[in-house]
Motif scaffolding. Structure first.
Motif, PDB file in Angstrom:
ATOM      1  N   PRO A 151      50.497  56.920  66.606  1.00 40.17           N
ATOM      2  CA  PRO A 151      50.981  58.286  66.836  1.00 40.17           C
ATOM      3  C   PRO A 151      52.062  58.405  67.906  1.00 40.17           C
ATOM      4  O   PRO A 151      52.938  59.267  67.815  1.00 40.17           O
ATOM      5  CB  PRO A 151      49.712  59.041  67.250  1.00 40.17           C
ATOM      6  CG  PRO A 151      48.603  58.283  66.619  1.00 40.17           C
ATOM      7  CD  PRO A 151      49.018  56.850  66.643  1.00 40.17           C
ATOM      8  N   GLU A 152      52.014  57.560  68.917  1.00 43.34           N
ATOM      9  CA  GLU A 152      52.980  57.678  70.011  1.00 43.34           C
ATOM     10  C   GLU A 152      54.308  56.974  69.727  1.00 43.34           C
ATOM     11  O   GLU A 152      55.250  57.037  70.530  1.00 43.34           O
ATOM     12  CB  GLU A 152      52.383  57.126  71.311  1.00 43.34           C
ATOM     13  CG  GLU A 152      52.192  55.622  71.357  1.00 43.34           C
ATOM     14  CD  GLU A 152      50.917  55.119  70.679  1.00 43.34           C
ATOM     15  OE1 GLU A 152      50.629  53.905  70.798  1.00 43.34           O
ATOM     16  OE2 GLU A 152      50.211  55.946  70.054  1.00 43.34           O
ATOM     17  N   VAL A 153      54.408  56.280  68.598  1.00 42.86           N
ATOM     18  CA  VAL A 153      55.605  55.510  68.263  1.00 42.86           C
ATOM     19  C   VAL A 153      56.533  56.336  67.373  1.00 42.86           C
ATOM     20  O   VAL A 153      56.121  56.851  66.337  1.00 42.86           O
ATOM     21  CB  VAL A 153      55.228  54.199  67.549  1.00 42.86           C
ATOM     22  CG1 VAL A 153      56.475  53.450  67.077  1.00 42.86           C
ATOM     23  CG2 VAL A 153      54.399  53.316  68.470  1.00 42.86           C
ATOM     24  N   GLY A 154      57.792  56.465  67.795  1.00 41.43           N
ATOM     25  CA  GLY A 154      58.764  57.230  67.032  1.00 41.43           C
ATOM     26  C   GLY A 154      59.778  56.350  66.339  1.00 41.43           C
ATOM     27  O   GLY A 154      59.806  55.122  66.520  1.00 41.43           O
ATOM     28  N   SER A 155      60.637  56.976  65.558  1.00 39.00           N
ATOM     29  CA  SER A 155      61.693  56.230  64.861  1.00 39.00           C
ATOM     30  C   SER A 155      62.588  55.484  65.845  1.00 39.00           C
ATOM     31  O   SER A 155      63.028  54.364  65.573  1.00 39.00           O
ATOM     32  CB  SER A 155      62.536  57.188  64.014  1.00 39.00           C
ATOM     33  OG  SER A 155      61.812  57.670  62.910  1.00 39.00           O
ATOM     34  N   SER A 156      62.849  56.094  67.002  1.00 39.97           N
ATOM     35  CA  SER A 156      63.710  55.418  67.988  1.00 39.97           C
ATOM     36  C   SER A 156      63.068  54.150  68.533  1.00 39.97           C
ATOM     37  O   SER A 156      63.768  53.184  68.859  1.00 39.97           O
ATOM     38  CB  SER A 156      64.044  56.367  69.143  1.00 39.97           C
ATOM     39  OG  SER A 156      62.898  56.650  69.929  1.00 39.97           O
ATOM     40  N   ASP A 157      61.738  54.135  68.627  1.00 45.58           N
ATOM     41  CA  ASP A 157      61.046  52.933  69.123  1.00 45.58           C
ATOM     42  C   ASP A 157      61.164  51.782  68.126  1.00 45.58           C
ATOM     43  O   ASP A 157      61.439  50.638  68.504  1.00 45.58           O
ATOM     44  CB  ASP A 157      59.577  53.245  69.390  1.00 45.58           C
ATOM     45  CG  ASP A 157      59.385  54.278  70.479  1.00 45.58           C
ATOM     46  OD1 ASP A 157      59.938  54.075  71.579  1.00 45.58           O
ATOM     47  OD2 ASP A 157      58.714  55.293  70.226  1.00 45.58           O
ATOM     48  N   LEU A 158      60.935  52.084  66.852  1.00 42.28           N
ATOM     49  CA  LEU A 158      61.092  51.055  65.827  1.00 42.28           C
ATOM     50  C   LEU A 158      62.553  50.627  65.730  1.00 42.28           C
ATOM     51  O   LEU A 158      62.861  49.432  65.592  1.00 42.28           O
ATOM     52  CB  LEU A 158      60.605  51.581  64.477  1.00 42.28           C
ATOM     53  CG  LEU A 158      59.117  51.933  64.389  1.00 42.28           C
ATOM     54  CD1 LEU A 158      58.794  52.530  63.024  1.00 42.28           C
ATOM     55  CD2 LEU A 158      58.239  50.710  64.645  1.00 42.28           C
TER      56      LEU A 158
END
Length: 325
Positions: free
Chosen positions: A54-61
């Motif tokens: 849940p805490e991971v966004g597109s920018s992180d990937l």
């Protein structure tokens, strides 16, 4: 001397959480939704997908994929003078995911913006970056496709929730004296908006409409194969090449049957098609760069080979990019 652009590095990222069909079937059963591994594989070719926490966004990937691409290209973040992120699942309404990624990467100062063409997004973004490099507006671009589609799935709809996954892929595109990107062909037809959409938005702090993915699978299938064939032939014609010049076809990884149908129309053996949909599912704008990086790193796609990228997605958008690695 004419200025061209070439891909000099590729990278990708997948969330650690991997769900096989059996895992997903068990989760859906708890909701009272019946499906099976056999049903999913027969209709889509998908056997597993990855979901972000849940805490991971597109920018992180996108950040991890970008770092891998930069390392492969042998360049530093501060060497990048253009960032384009293709995504339909941005971190925020604004600013762009590209600006958020730019700051995390430490490449501040250069132009950064998102492209929204859903599953065709990476093909669109790569074409824009190529045009900007050819014009002299940029010399070294980072082009990223990043998605967390698990956030917009309706897990009460077995026909769509089994199809999609999360992930990111990236390329470094650099100015060159020799052609890398040979041609591109992009299209859209807004009259097909309703066959694949997320018909919701935010107003006054409330969600208006429905913020979950809706798709008419049969309509998408019928449209996809036809438009992908036309885009492929158009890109080949622009480059003065034919189907026999294609070493690898890397299509949007949506459904193995669409991919097989496209290959047949291009008179290509499936041995020349890069397939990752079985392990990644449909990762929308991330699917083509994910598949490209996978194929480069496992030795399928080699320097000097001619590769055709194709995407089709909501909008309805579609396009192709022909390139030499």
């Amino acid at each position: 001397m004419r200025r061209y652009s070439r891909i000099t590095g590729t990278g990708s990222s997948l969330p650690p959480r991997r769900l096989t069909n059996a895992d997903l079937v068990a989760e859906l059963a708890q909701r009272g939704i019946e499906t099976s591994d056999e049903w999913i594989v027969e209709r889509t070719g998908i056997r597993a997908r990855h979901f972000a926490d849940p805490e991971v966004g597109s920018s992180d990937l996108g950040l991890e994929a970008a770092r891998n691409a930069l390392e492969a290209a042998g360049v530093q973040p501060q060497d990048i003078d253009l960032i384009i992120v293709a995504t339909s699942t941005p971190d925020m309404v604004f600013p762009s995911t590209a600006c958020i990624l730019q700051n995390k990467l430490g490449a501040n100062g250069c132009p950064a913006f998102d492209v929204q063409a859903v599953c065709s997004g990476f093909v669109y973004a790569l074409s824009v970056a190529d045009a900007m490099i050819q014009s002299g507006a940029a010399s070294r671009a980072l082009v990223v496709g990043a998605e967390v589609f698990s956030r917009i799935l309706d897990f009460n709809d077995r026909t769509t929730c089994v199809l999609f996954g999360d992930g990111a892929g990236a390329v470094v595109l650099e100015a060159s004296d020799t052609p890398g990107i040979l041609s591109s062909d992009l299209h859209a037809d807004g009259k097909h908006v309703g066959i694949l959409c997320v018909p919701g938005n935010v107003s006054g702090g409330q969600v208006l409409g429905d913020p979950l993915l809706k798709m008419d699978g049969q309509a998408v299938f019928k449209l996809a194969v036809g438009v992908l064939e036309k885009a492929a032939h158009a890109a080949l014609a622009k480059a003065g090449l034919t189907e026999s010049d294609i070493d690898w076809l890397i299509p949007h990884q949506a459904n193995i049957r669409i991919m097989q149908g496209t290959a047949r129309k291009l008179k290509l053996s499936m041995d020349k098609v890069v397939v990752t949909v079985d392990q990644h599912g449909n990762t929308s704008a991330a699917s083509i760069p994910l598949a490209l990086d996978h194929a480069v790193r496992n030795g399928q796609v080699k320097p000097g080979q001619t590769v055709l990228l194709e995407g089709v997605g909501g909008g309805f958008t579609w396009g192709a990019v022909l390139l030499k690695m």
